[in-house]
Scaffold this active site. Sequence first.
Site, short mmCIF file in Angstrom:
data_model
loop_
_atom_site.label_atom_id
_atom_site.label_comp_id
_atom_site.label_asym_id
_atom_site.label_seq_id
_atom_site.Cartn_x
_atom_site.Cartn_y
_atom_site.Cartn_z
N GLY A 14 44.82 67.99 12.25
CA GLY A 14 46.24 67.79 11.91
C GLY A 14 45.64 65.64 12.57
O GLY A 14 44.56 65.79 13.04
N ARG A 77 43.47 69.41 5.62
CA ARG A 77 42.82 70.63 5.97
C ARG A 77 42.11 71.03 3.92
O ARG A 77 42.62 70.53 2.95
CB ARG A 77 43.78 71.71 6.09
CG ARG A 77 44.64 71.10 7.01
CD ARG A 77 44.94 72.04 8.13
NE ARG A 77 44.76 72.06 9.65
CZ ARG A 77 46.29 70.91 10.08
NH1 ARG A 77 46.95 71.67 9.39
NH2 ARG A 77 46.45 70.79 11.56
N ASP A 108 38.75 70.93 16.49
CA ASP A 108 37.32 72.21 16.65
C ASP A 108 36.71 72.68 14.22
O ASP A 108 35.86 72.45 14.69
CB ASP A 108 37.62 73.64 17.58
CG ASP A 108 38.64 74.32 16.44
OD1 ASP A 108 39.57 73.64 16.28
OD2 ASP A 108 38.77 75.59 17.15
N THR A 131 42.72 65.56 18.55
CA THR A 131 44.11 66.00 18.60
C THR A 131 44.88 66.84 19.71
O THR A 131 44.17 66.22 20.43
CB THR A 131 43.31 68.08 18.02
OG1 THR A 131 44.60 68.29 18.46
CG2 THR A 131 41.88 67.95 18.96
N ASP A 133 46.04 69.12 20.33
CA ASP A 133 46.53 70.46 21.29
C ASP A 133 45.62 70.15 22.63
O ASP A 133 45.44 70.91 23.61
CB ASP A 133 45.90 70.72 20.51
CG ASP A 133 46.56 71.08 19.30
OD1 ASP A 133 47.58 70.16 19.48
OD2 ASP A 133 46.12 72.14 17.90
N ASP A 135 41.99 71.33 23.02
CA ASP A 135 41.95 72.47 23.14
C ASP A 135 40.86 72.54 22.67
O ASP A 135 40.19 73.92 22.66
CB ASP A 135 42.47 73.54 22.08
CG ASP A 135 41.97 72.64 20.65
OD1 ASP A 135 42.01 71.48 20.51
OD2 ASP A 135 42.98 73.00 19.77
N ARG A 177 49.27 74.41 19.46
CA ARG A 177 48.14 75.42 18.54
C ARG A 177 48.77 77.03 20.26
O ARG A 177 49.48 77.23 20.54
CB ARG A 177 47.28 75.41 18.20
CG ARG A 177 46.98 75.66 16.96
CD ARG A 177 45.49 75.42 16.56
NE ARG A 177 45.59 74.32 14.91
CZ ARG A 177 46.21 74.26 14.22
NH1 ARG A 177 46.41 75.19 14.12
NH2 ARG A 177 45.72 72.56 14.00
N ALA A 192 59.56 70.31 35.03
CA ALA A 192 60.40 71.25 34.08
C ALA A 192 60.17 72.36 35.81
O ALA A 192 58.95 72.45 36.17
CB ALA A 192 59.10 71.97 33.20
N GLU A 228 54.11 76.79 22.35
CA GLU A 228 54.54 77.32 20.74
C GLU A 228 53.31 79.03 20.43
O GLU A 228 53.94 79.15 19.89
CB GLU A 228 53.84 75.93 19.44
CG GLU A 228 52.61 75.51 19.24
CD GLU A 228 52.07 75.00 18.33
OE1 GLU A 228 53.24 74.83 17.68
OE2 GLU A 228 51.04 74.54 17.91
P1 ADP Z 1 41.34 70.68 13.28
O1 ADP Z 1 39.40 69.88 12.41
O2 ADP Z 1 41.65 69.69 13.18
O3 ADP Z 1 41.15 71.82 13.87
P2 ADP Z 1 41.15 71.88 11.32
O4 ADP Z 1 41.33 73.50 11.61
O5 ADP Z 1 42.15 72.76 9.79
O6 ADP Z 1 41.52 71.25 11.81
O7 ADP Z 1 40.24 72.05 10.05
C1 ADP Z 1 40.17 70.70 9.54
C2 ADP Z 1 39.08 71.01 7.79
O8 ADP Z 1 37.54 71.50 8.82
C3 ADP Z 1 39.27 72.33 7.22
O9 ADP Z 1 39.93 72.27 6.68
C4 ADP Z 1 37.83 72.43 6.57
O10 ADP Z 1 37.43 71.58 6.09
C5 ADP Z 1 36.94 72.25 7.87
N1 ADP Z 1 36.97 73.43 8.33
C6 ADP Z 1 38.00 73.80 9.22
N2 ADP Z 1 36.45 75.52 9.63
C7 ADP Z 1 35.87 75.41 9.19
C8 ADP Z 1 34.15 75.81 9.44
N3 ADP Z 1 34.09 77.14 10.04
N4 ADP Z 1 32.91 75.63 8.40
C9 ADP Z 1 32.96 74.34 7.49
N5 ADP Z 1 34.10 73.70 7.92
C10 ADP Z 1 35.63 74.00 7.99
O1 F6P Z 2 46.44 70.94 16.11
C1 F6P Z 2 47.54 69.88 16.13
C2 F6P Z 2 48.52 70.49 15.63
O2 F6P Z 2 50.05 69.91 15.59
C3 F6P Z 2 49.18 72.06 16.18
O3 F6P Z 2 49.69 71.94 17.88
C4 F6P Z 2 50.36 72.55 15.36
O4 F6P Z 2 50.08 73.93 15.94
C5 F6P Z 2 49.84 72.21 14.20
O5 F6P Z 2 49.09 71.29 14.29
C6 F6P Z 2 50.73 71.88 13.13
O6 F6P Z 2 50.44 71.82 11.83
P1 F6P Z 2 50.50 71.67 11.04
O7 F6P Z 2 50.53 69.85 10.22
O8 F6P Z 2 50.17 72.35 9.20
O9 F6P Z 2 52.03 71.65 10.75
#
Ligand code: ADP
Ligand code: F6P
Length: 325
Positions: A14, A77, A108, A131, A133, A135, A177, A192, A228
């Site tokens: 994201g 993603r 992450d 991010t 979040d 998190d 998330r 709030a 959420e």
């Molecule tokens: P964020 O980095 O915001 O947590 P995602 O969880 O969607 O977002 O991860 C972003 C991208 O990182 C994924 O589309 C994928 O390409 C890669 N990725 C996610 N999880 C894994 C994993 N367990 N191993 C390898 N690559 C990953």
């Molecule tokens: O991780 C960032 C975030 O905006 C979260 O807060 C939310 O749950 C998610 O991404 C939404 O993802 P998408 O862009 O796939 O709707």
Amino acid sequence: MSRMKRIAVLTSGGDAPGMNAAIRAVVRYASNSDAKLDVYGIERGYAGLINGRLSRMDGRSVSDTIHRGGTILKTARCPEFTTDDGISQAVKVLKAYEIDGLVVIGGDGSFRGMKDLYDKHGFLCTGIPGTIDNDLGYTDYTLGFDSAVNTVLGAINNIRDTMTSHDRACVIEVMGRNCGDIALYAGLAGGAEAMVVPEIPFNIDELVDKMRRNVLKGKASDIILLAEGMTSCEALKKELEEKTGITLRTVKLGYIQRGGTPTLADRVLAARCAVRAVDLLIQGKGGRVVGIRNNKIVDEEVGAALATKKVFDKELYKIATILGQ
Ligand code: ADP
Ligand code: F6P
């Protein structure tokens, strides 16, 4: 000193306000510092890496971007990157472009991908937490969180005006998330009346009692911030209306929180993290992610960072609850 000559940067997962400030800082620091590195930008995260979407960047390619939300490199993603074949293809592309190191800006999931790239192929990469979040357990703040919370605060101000005029209550659903930090910090700073977050057991009857007490106290509006990860604002509204008889409205803030100009805090964090991420590569250190703890920039092995449990600030939640009475 390593023989690092050329690095690349990508954004993944994201998007978050401050990602552009981080890209700009990576590009300018890498190319203007003594190391005089070449920098390539990779489009659409790991998807663009696998598909060879790389182009040369210089100081001018990042002009007029520091204040912009989103990411000029775009993001994606990419399920393919979670497979061995996908990662091997990415390594081939990096080799073809003679890239020696990679800066990954993401959350992450993006860090897990980066870890695989480093662990399985020894490719040097560093990560910047991007991010909204907040998190990630190893860092006090992630890039974009402060901006998102400030956006939520603006929304609370506007919503409060109209709710007060009509003696209404409102459930405002915010992102995050499974993490309640956006709801917590916006709740504290926005006054709030309640925050419903995944980290704290939720008792609907307690909230119902509180809302009834608020009416008796003469409160003209209730703002209930809902993370959420708990339930939907419509579901909570329905239950509260049935149990309290109070008129409620809902607002799901959604993507408004993810766009917009980054705040001072996020721009400064972006610059500080980017410098450390590039310095690590120059020193030949990979598999590390950068963060901030007690206002100091830190870096940590990516596996250890990902294993660090995110701790919810229950003390702050308690304070926000007391102040919201
Ligand atoms: P964020 O980095 O915001 O947590 P995602 O969880 O969607 O977002 O991860 C972003 C991208 O990182 C994924 O589309 C994928 O390409 C890669 N990725 C996610 N999880 C894994 C994993 N367990 N191993 C390898 N690559 C990953
Ligand atoms: O991780 C960032 C975030 O905006 C979260 O807060 C939310 O749950 C998610 O991404 C939404 O993802 P998408 O862009 O796939 O709707």
